[in-house]
Design a protein around this motif. Sequence first.
Motif, PDB file in Angstrom:
ATOM      1  N   HIS A  80      -2.402  -5.651   3.403  1.00 16.65           N
ATOM      2  CA  HIS A  80      -2.229  -4.206   3.593  1.00 16.65           C
ATOM      3  C   HIS A  80      -2.851  -3.425   2.440  1.00 16.65           C
ATOM      4  N   ASP A  83      -6.581  -3.353   2.797  1.00 16.37           N
ATOM      5  CA  ASP A  83      -7.021  -2.455   3.875  1.00 16.37           C
ATOM      6  C   ASP A  83      -6.984  -0.985   3.492  1.00 16.37           C
ATOM      7  N   ASP A  84      -6.112  -0.635   2.551  1.00 15.29           N
ATOM      8  CA  ASP A  84      -5.990   0.789   2.151  1.00 15.29           C
ATOM      9  C   ASP A  84      -7.162   1.292   1.377  1.00 15.29           C
TER      10      ASP A  84
END
Length: 84
Positions: A80, A83-84
Motif C-alpha cells: 500500500h 502504491d501511494d
Amino acid sequence: MVDCKITIKFYLPYEDVQNALKESAQNPFIRTKDEWVVGNNECKLNKAQKRMLKDKEIYNHFNLENIPSSIKTELNKIVHDIDD
C-alpha cells in the motif's frame, strides 16, 4: 509517472532447509535459526544448496497462505505504501 521495480524476499522456513540439507556432506547447512532469520549475506545458500532444495522440491512446499497474519498485514502495508 516513473516505473520502478521492487523485490520482496521470502525466506523458506529454517526447519525445511535444515531437514533438506542435513544429509549433505558436501553442502552442509551450518546456520543457526537466529542467523537464518536475520538473513545476512554470509548466511545465504550457495548454488549447490539451492540446487538440492530445488531437486527436493522444497520451494514447492512453501505456501504464502501459511505465513502468520501479522506478516500478511505488514506485506499489505508495504504494498500500500509503495502504491501511494
